[in-house]
Design a protein around this motif. Structure first.
Motif, PDB file in Angstrom:
ATOM      1  N   GLU A  44      -6.443   1.489  -7.642  1.00 15.23           N
ATOM      2  CA  GLU A  44      -6.148   2.896  -7.145  1.00 15.23           C
ATOM      3  C   GLU A  44      -7.397   3.351  -6.568  1.00 15.23           C
ATOM      4  N   LEU A  45      -7.562   4.014  -5.510  1.00 16.05           N
ATOM      5  CA  LEU A  45      -8.719   4.328  -4.591  1.00 16.05           C
ATOM      6  C   LEU A  45      -8.551   5.931  -4.311  1.00 16.05           C
ATOM      7  N   CYS A  46      -9.689   6.574  -4.605  1.00 11.88           N
ATOM      8  CA  CYS A  46      -9.560   7.922  -4.233  1.00 11.88           C
ATOM      9  C   CYS A  46     -11.023   8.348  -3.330  1.00 11.88           C
ATOM     10  N   PHE A  47     -10.430   8.342  -2.194  1.00 12.00           N
ATOM     11  CA  PHE A  47     -11.379   9.060  -1.004  1.00 12.00           C
ATOM     12  C   PHE A  47     -11.511  10.432  -1.083  1.00 12.00           C
ATOM     13  N   VAL A  48     -12.753  11.029  -1.205  1.00 20.68           N
ATOM     14  CA  VAL A  48     -13.192  12.198  -1.274  1.00 20.68           C
ATOM     15  C   VAL A  48     -13.789  12.998  -0.119  1.00 20.68           C
ATOM     16  N   ASP A  49     -13.851  14.306   0.101  1.00 24.25           N
ATOM     17  CA  ASP A  49     -14.390  14.801   1.045  1.00 24.25           C
ATOM     18  C   ASP A  49     -13.749  14.495   2.371  1.00 24.25           C
ATOM     19  N   VAL A  50     -12.390  14.528   2.411  1.00 25.39           N
ATOM     20  CA  VAL A  50     -11.707  14.109   3.586  1.00 25.39           C
ATOM     21  C   VAL A  50     -11.086  15.156   4.034  1.00 25.39           C
ATOM     22  N   PRO A  51     -11.555  15.658   5.369  1.00 26.42           N
ATOM     23  CA  PRO A  51     -11.275  17.018   5.771  1.00 26.42           C
ATOM     24  C   PRO A  51      -9.834  17.088   6.341  1.00 26.42           C
TER      25      PRO A  51
ATOM     26  N   ARG B 115      -5.747  14.915   6.954  1.00 18.22           N
ATOM     27  CA  ARG B 115      -4.904  13.665   6.596  1.00 18.22           C
ATOM     28  C   ARG B 115      -5.249  12.724   7.499  1.00 18.22           C
ATOM     29  N   PRO B 116      -5.907  11.446   7.000  1.00 16.59           N
ATOM     30  CA  PRO B 116      -6.424  10.426   7.882  1.00 16.59           C
ATOM     31  C   PRO B 116      -5.231   9.483   8.089  1.00 16.59           C
ATOM     32  N   VAL B 117      -5.751   8.267   9.118  1.00 14.66           N
ATOM     33  CA  VAL B 117      -4.877   7.330   9.437  1.00 14.66           C
ATOM     34  C   VAL B 117      -5.722   6.159   8.527  1.00 14.66           C
TER      35      VAL B 117
ATOM     36  N   LEU C  55       0.654  -1.176  -0.021  1.00 16.75           N
ATOM     37  CA  LEU C  55       0.213   0.063   0.109  1.00 16.75           C
ATOM     38  C   LEU C  55       0.837   1.298   0.146  1.00 16.75           C
ATOM     39  N   SER C  56       0.432   2.319  -0.689  1.00 24.80           N
ATOM     40  CA  SER C  56       1.077   3.396  -0.852  1.00 24.80           C
ATOM     41  C   SER C  56      -0.012   4.538  -0.628  1.00 24.80           C
ATOM     42  N   GLU C  57       0.421   5.731  -0.008  1.00 30.17           N
ATOM     43  CA  GLU C  57      -0.742   6.876   0.374  1.00 30.17           C
ATOM     44  C   GLU C  57      -0.463   8.071  -0.119  1.00 30.17           C
ATOM     45  N   GLU C  58      -1.487   9.125  -0.324  1.00 27.62           N
ATOM     46  CA  GLU C  58      -1.235  10.479  -0.717  1.00 27.62           C
ATOM     47  C   GLU C  58      -2.304  11.336  -0.327  1.00 27.62           C
ATOM     48  N   TYR C  59      -1.994  12.466   0.324  1.00 27.52           N
ATOM     49  CA  TYR C  59      -3.135  13.266   0.866  1.00 27.52           C
ATOM     50  C   TYR C  59      -3.037  14.633   0.150  1.00 27.52           C
ATOM     51  N   ASP C  60      -4.170  14.914  -0.605  1.00 26.11           N
ATOM     52  CA  ASP C  60      -4.007  16.296  -1.195  1.00 26.11           C
ATOM     53  C   ASP C  60      -5.142  17.118  -0.451  1.00 26.11           C
ATOM     54  N   ASP C  61      -4.548  18.054   0.316  1.00 20.94           N
ATOM     55  CA  ASP C  61      -5.279  18.812   1.375  1.00 20.94           C
ATOM     56  C   ASP C  61      -6.232  19.990   0.607  1.00 20.94           C
ATOM     57  N   GLN C  62      -5.522  20.430  -0.645  1.00 19.33           N
ATOM     58  CA  GLN C  62      -6.257  21.253  -1.252  1.00 19.33           C
ATOM     59  C   GLN C  62      -7.838  20.646  -1.897  1.00 19.33           C
ATOM     60  N   ALA C  63      -7.483  19.515  -2.418  1.00 16.24           N
ATOM     61  CA  ALA C  63      -8.738  18.826  -3.001  1.00 16.24           C
ATOM     62  C   ALA C  63      -9.527  18.111  -1.835  1.00 16.24           C
ATOM     63  N   ARG C  64      -8.931  17.729  -0.760  1.00 20.66           N
ATOM     64  CA  ARG C  64      -9.471  17.095   0.203  1.00 20.66           C
ATOM     65  C   ARG C  64      -9.726  15.691  -0.098  1.00 20.66           C
ATOM     66  N   GLU C  65      -8.775  15.196  -0.827  1.00 22.95           N
ATOM     67  CA  GLU C  65      -8.644  13.768  -1.414  1.00 22.95           C
ATOM     68  C   GLU C  65      -7.632  12.956  -1.023  1.00 22.95           C
ATOM     69  N   TYR C  66      -7.817  11.642  -0.785  1.00 20.57           N
ATOM     70  CA  TYR C  66      -6.894  10.935   0.035  1.00 20.57           C
ATOM     71  C   TYR C  66      -6.676   9.653  -1.101  1.00 20.57           C
ATOM     72  N   HIS C  67      -5.639   9.541  -1.441  1.00 23.90           N
ATOM     73  CA  HIS C  67      -5.333   8.674  -2.796  1.00 23.90           C
ATOM     74  C   HIS C  67      -4.612   7.320  -1.777  1.00 23.90           C
ATOM     75  N   VAL C  68      -5.082   6.190  -2.315  1.00 22.38           N
ATOM     76  CA  VAL C  68      -4.609   5.016  -1.748  1.00 22.38           C
ATOM     77  C   VAL C  68      -4.345   3.948  -3.191  1.00 22.38           C
ATOM     78  N   THR C  69      -2.977   3.495  -3.437  1.00 23.80           N
ATOM     79  CA  THR C  69      -2.890   2.378  -4.303  1.00 23.80           C
ATOM     80  C   THR C  69      -2.463   1.109  -3.759  1.00 23.80           C
ATOM     81  N   ILE C  70      -3.152   0.242  -4.112  1.00 23.22           N
ATOM     82  CA  ILE C  70      -2.758  -1.361  -3.523  1.00 23.22           C
ATOM     83  C   ILE C  70      -2.460  -2.161  -4.667  1.00 23.22           C
ATOM     84  N   GLU C  71      -1.432  -2.921  -4.432  1.00 25.91           N
ATOM     85  CA  GLU C  71      -0.727  -3.618  -5.287  1.00 25.91           C
ATOM     86  C   GLU C  71      -0.961  -5.246  -4.837  1.00 25.91           C
TER      87      GLU C  71
END
Length: 908
Positions: free
Chosen positions: A538-545, A547-549, A463-479
């Protein structure tokens, strides 16, 4: 004996079926006569060539006579070798075009149960006759189509000396009981439900019985009986209660009602397995049925409850619907392990049960998957089926069923199980039939899901992760990836359910996925089941206020390894906040794993750096211990460090001494930092409370004894004499005055593993033996605690114990308790270095010698005993070479059983 490889693709239904089996077993000292009349008919789907001959399995039998439709056959009418009786039915009957062809075959064989040390077929144990026919033991009783797809109605007659064998039991309902001449007696049993021969059972002995009754949901009264030696009558109540709870639970959760008028359990001390689900007559290892507070630990009580449930649940998932062939073994075992895990969770703590099951999977089944003995849950081939009664079949098989339950939900899964039982009642079927029932009940496509049954190895997720605080999007890639195993270098992607949750500073965050696909089922707005099907997702979680754990694999939703780097702050948030008990424990384990890995890189004299690594963990544990709202059982689990076995599984080219040192540094740091908190907790416990094997009490004892182990570790490493005397006195008092075996054994173990308590420990060992020497199962515990003791002369002590009156080199329980525990659990002693600090072969040679000696008497136990040597690939070069040399010394034996040879050759 043939070492021929059996292949799944070669399966063919037999040319003949057995409609009815009439057995007459005449039990006499020295030689037992078995007469069988088989009512047979042709398989109309078999062609003329297949009908030409009938080949019956048989092993270690003396054939006295054969009759076909009442006509005696002479030796020229059949062929006989070490494994088969072959009858040229085409030549003898000549009516091979008739699809309704039927005939009676009567066979008389002579066997010697007293000499049967393999404990397969019919054998005598402590003056009692009993059977073990799974997987291929019935062929040691008489010539038969000994395969699971041949299902027959059984009538069994037992003749024996009336005084010596007042109890004579077999499957089904008793239909006759009469006295014969010369002090003998005849008892006849009928099982109206067709079954394969592996489910046949017979018991004859001088036993006592505990009885109860159960009223089914349809109003039928069932007689329940547990047969034991007279001295064990006071140890049956827990098993009886567990049986009744199991019967009620199976009715309520699966709608399955018991079908015969009587259900019997017999306890046997000499038994290769834990228990056996023979129809209506379950035969149990004594360790899985006898329980009493003074002689049985909490773990022992839980094991009895779980095994009783497991064997009872087999009445439907294994007996009424059975396996077409042995490649389908997990069809019954995996499904039933899942069912008994559900039951145990409902009877106790769901989280504790889940953690225990996952710990076993990670520390043992993952090891199996990653080594030379890796095999698919539904393997493609085998030489000896006994070698496939493995954690892969049982535990991984159960996890596959659990994934179906997760994907479908409880209600739809129940519809699928109802369809499966109704569709296949009285049949021998395949894993495809089971999965098809789930697919048909749900309308889902499980074609890709079948990869779990077909492919060996443990899938790994990165798993790898990236949080875009401007877009409030949390991206997770799973291989996903699965390493090559012997059956395949390339693995197709698995269908993996992933239970996820996002945690913020104030708690769980709402989950919304961008372009949410139908494959994502949101259970509520804070958690989701994501179904992985591709190698890369590839997952994109939206409206994430914020950076989550990410909490993934909640509830351990799939049997996978995960590679995902998270720092201590992220893990501590999960430890403090996670509502999923498993995920909370798992985050704590990851904290410990990270610390141990860091300590491995630090030199032994760098105490300041060691302290910096350990302090955050120890501080978190102080906080955890002070949380009065937490489940004591969960705290005990979280305080328990990952086992050395699991730590080895996570590494290649293991430096065992360095790994053990790192683990011990962390253990000691926790013990010292938490000392005062642990001591207050220990003192607050009511040591005199009346014992009950109930979840709340078990949880408290678990935490108390975890605290005691840490306290003893602290004083063993410390210099404060006042503290040392205080804790040693408390530990010795617990040993002396405990009102239950759990507390007494925990105190004994704590004394044994503290150098500063050597004198007290030796006195306690002697006292324990004097107190319990007449209790066989307690003596198994006595042997085991010594076998796993951290000691520089552990192997020498094990050698001495082999000559102790408490040990019996022919009893599987004793062998497992001493030899198995030393080689499989006392890893630092088994892999000990010599006085020069070099790897030593002494323990490896010891195990090889034990395997070779045992192979002549009991090949099944010998094969299971050698498994620690098969894990050579995990260690550095010197240890590897020595372990392989020990394996080669076994392989060099010309006369080696199929059981042992198959494992050794695969391992090398």
């Amino acid at each position: 004996m043939s070492n021929k490889t059996i292949y799944l693709n070669d399966y063919r239904a037999p040319a003949y079926w057995i409609e009815r089996t009439d057995l007459y077993v005449d039990l006499r000292d020295g030689q037992t006569k078995v007469s069988s009349r088989l009512s047979m008919h042709v398989n109309p789907d078999a062609d003329r060539d297949e009908r030409q001959q009938l080949q019956l399995h048989g092993r270690e039998l003396a054939l006295e006579s054969v009759e076909l439709d009442g006509q005696p056959l002479n030796e020229d009418d059949y062929e006989l070798d070490d494994e088969y009786l072959t009858l040229p039915v085409g030549r003898l009957l000549g009516d091979l075009e008739n699809d309704e062809l039927c005939f009676d075959l009567t066979i008389v064989t002579l066997i010697e149960p007293e000499k049967n040390t393999s404990l397969e077929g019919l054998y005598r144990s402590s003056g009692m006759y009993c059977t073990q026919c799974e997987a291929e033991g019935f062929r040691k009783i008489t010539y038969y189509l000994d395969r699971p797809d041949v299902m027959s109605e059984f009538f069994t007659s037992i003749e024996a000396d009336a005084d010596r064998y007042p109890v004579m039991l077999s499957n089904g309902n008793k239909i006759e009981d009469k006295q014969l001449d010369n002090g003998r007696r005849l008892v006849r049993w009928h099982d109206p439900f067709k079954k394969p021969a592996y489910l046949f059972a017979l018991v004859a002995g001088d036993l006592e019985c505990v009885e109860d009754r159960f009223l089914t949901m349809s109003g039928r009264e069932i007689l329940l009986q547990i047969f034991v030696e007279a001295k064990d009558l006071d140890k049956c109540q827990h098993a009886m209660d567990s049986l009744k709870h199991s019967m009620r639970w199976d009715e309520e959760v699966y709608g399955r009602e018991y079908d015969l008028d009587i259900f019997m359990i017999v306890a046997v001390d000499d038994f290769n397995m834990g228990a056996m689900e023979n129809k209506g007559l379950n035969i149990f290892n004594t360790s899985c049925v006898l329980a009493k507070a003074e002689t049985t630990t909490d773990a022992g009580f839980q094991r009895v409850e779980g095994v009783v449930a497991h064997e009872y649940f087999h009445n439907w998932s294994g007996n009424r619907v059975t396996c077409r062939d042995w490649f389908q073994l997990s069809l019954k075992e995996g499904f039933t392990v899942f069912r008994d895990a559900q039951f145990s969770s409902d009877m106790g703590s769901e989280t504790v049960k889940r953690v225990e099951d996952v710990s076993l999977l990670r520390s043992a089944q993952f090891v199996e998957d990653g080594g030379p003995l890796a095999h698919a849950v539904r393997p493609d081939s085998f030489i000896e089926i006994s070698n496939f009664y493995t954690l892969t079949i049982y535990e991984k098989g159960a996890e596959i069923v659990r994934m179906l339950h997760t994907l479908l939900g409880a209600d739809t899964f129940r519809k699928g199980s109802d369809l499966y039982f109704d569709r296949h009642d009285g049949q021998a079927v395949t894993v495809e039939d089971f999965v098809a029932a789930m697919a048909d009940a749900s309308g889902r496509d499980f074609t890709q899901f079948m990869n779990w049954y077909r492919q060996a190895g443990t899938p790994e997720l990165t798993l790898s992760e990236e949080y875009d605080d401007q877009a409030r999007e949390y991206h997770v890639t799973i291989e996903q990836y699965c390493r090559p195993t012997s059956e395949s270098d390339e693995k197709a992607p698995y269908h993996i359910p992933l239970n996820v949750c996002l945690w913020g500073e104030a708690g769980a965050l709402a989950i919304r996925l961008k372009d949410q696909a139908p494959d994502v089922e949101t259970a509520d707005n804070t958690q989701a089941i994501i179904e992985l099907r591709e190698q890369r997702t590839e997952l994109c979680f939206v409206d994430v206020p914020e950076r989550p754990v990410l909490s993934f694999l909640r509830g351990f939703s799939a049997p996978v390894k995960v590679h995902f780097e998270r720092d201590n702050d992220q893990l501590l948030r999960l430890v403090r906040s996670e509502s999923d008990g498993f995920a909370r424990w798992d985050a704590c384990q990851q904290l410990l794993l990270n610390a141990i890995a860091a300590l491995e890189t630090v030199a032994a004299n760098e105490t300041e750096e060691q302290a910096q690594i350990c302090e955050p963990i120890a501080e978190a544990f102080v906080e955890l211990l002070q949380d009065e709202t937490a489940d004591p059982a969960m705290i005990a689990l979280m305080l328990t460090l990952p086992s050395l076995t699991y730590l080895i599984e996570l590494r290649d080219n293991v430096d065992l001494d360095k790994l053990d040192r790192a683990r011990e540094i962390l253990r000691i740091a926790i013990a010292n930092r938490c000392f005062s908190t642990l001591w207050r907790l220990y003192q607050s416990y009511d040591h005199g409370v009346a014992y009950q094997p109930e979840a709340e009490q078990i949880a408290m004892r678990s935490l108390k004894n975890t605290a005691l182990a840490y306290l003893m570790l602290a004083v063993d490493q410390g210099d404060e004499q006042e503290n040392r005397t205080l804790i040693l006195d408390a530990c010795e008092a617990q040993y002396r005055y405990a009102n239950n075996m759990t507390d007494q054994l925990a105190a004994l173990q704590a004394l044994l593993n503290a150098d500063c308590a050597a004198e007290r420990a030796n006195m306690a060992l002697g006292a324990f033996y004097e107190q319990w020497q007449s209790e066989t199962l307690v003596m198994n515990l006595w042997l085991q605690v010594q076998a796993v003791r951290r000691s520089g002369n552990a192997l020498a002590h094990v050698r001495d114990l082999k000559n102790h009156p408490a040990y019996d080199n022919n009893n599987p329980n004793k062998i497992r308790s001493l030899i198995g525990a030393f080689c499989g659990q006392n890893l630092m002693a088994f892999h000990a270095s010599n006085s020069q600090g070099e790897a030593s072969s002494e323990a490896y040679e010891f195990l090889a010698g034990e395997v070779l000696s045992l192979d002549r008497r009991n090949p099944q136990i010998a094969a299971r005993l050698l498994v620690p040597l098969t894990r050579w690939h995990k260690f550095n070069g010197e240890r590897q070479a020595l372990m392989k040399s020990a394996l080669q010394s076994i392989a060099n034996r010309k006369e080696l059983s199929k059981d042992v040879r198959e494992l050794v050759e695969k391992s090398l």
